[in-house]
Enzyme design. Sequence first.
Site: not given
Length: 329
Positions: A105, A107, A109-111, A113-115, A152
């Site tokens: 998802p 926003g 908190g699971l990264g 955008s970094a992924a 991240d």
Amino acid sequence: MSGVGRAWGKVILLGEHAVVYGVPAIAVGIDRGARAEPSPISAGPSELFVRGWGIEAKDVEAKAGDEPSVARAFRALAEITRDRRRARGEAELSPVAISAAADLPPGGGLGCSAALGVAVARALDPSADSEEIALRAGAWEQVFHGNPSGVDAAVSAAGGCVYFERGKPIERVAMREPLLLCVGNTGVASSTKTMVESVARLRARRPEVCEKSFEGIRSLVRNARLAVEAGDAVGLGRLMDLNQMLLSGLFVSTEEIEAMCSLARSAGALGAKLTGAGGGGSVVALVPDPAVAERVLFAWEKEGYSSFFARAFAPAEGAQPSATPGSAP
Ligand code: MEV
């Protein structure tokens, strides 16, 4: 197809926010993440299409007006890829059209955008190693987050359990046992940039409060590393609870996060805390066995929080996540 770039999602076990100020953090990769598939194109700038977001971007300067962040991030990534390859005397890459998607998802908190950044960086240059990819994805992350610590992108590229200190090479933490995690979403999207800025404002106003919290988090992270290495899930859970208390003191927790942590602990979790930037996003609960995981997930779902189970384990050298974005957990 070869050249497909994949990236892990990430769960920070301990150390978020403090990591921006040089405190170590400990985080694990989860088998959900992002995938980016490049197809060669004969000419012109490289292109990116993010499925599910309906965003298209090209590796060219926007003519006028506002440009979506993804487009700026893609250009920054393509530019650093070119610069780093040139500096190493490597040949210019041929242009590609990349189709990317994440099953995290935004926003949350699971990264997410970094992924995406890591997967796209790999699709642009499949020959680069994980450390180099994380560095390049940092240029993408900077567009979204302003002052990212790099944790991240580092976890997203490496997977497994990582001990991360800003500006230093990552250290892999040997996990004696896989960690059993429940991850629940508060249903409130949060912006890492906004939350990092709010801690920066608190630090400017009350430096002594923040320094004390950061020092507390430093010793929790150090002990957490030992707990992971020793397979001491009970000890790790307690340290996560203590970290949550210190994060609340930095005003990054919310009512939903506190409620979800209490539900998880009452259902038998060994520890629970926010993961990522807070202000919404996700909660992670460490559980001793799959039966407790079921109880935690049920307790959350009953209150309307979507959730999933994740097993964090040390991946084989060079392994990439298997999950296909959009598929069931
Ligand atoms: C976000 O996943 C983690 C933060 O510590 C920000 C960062 O490290 O860049 C809140």
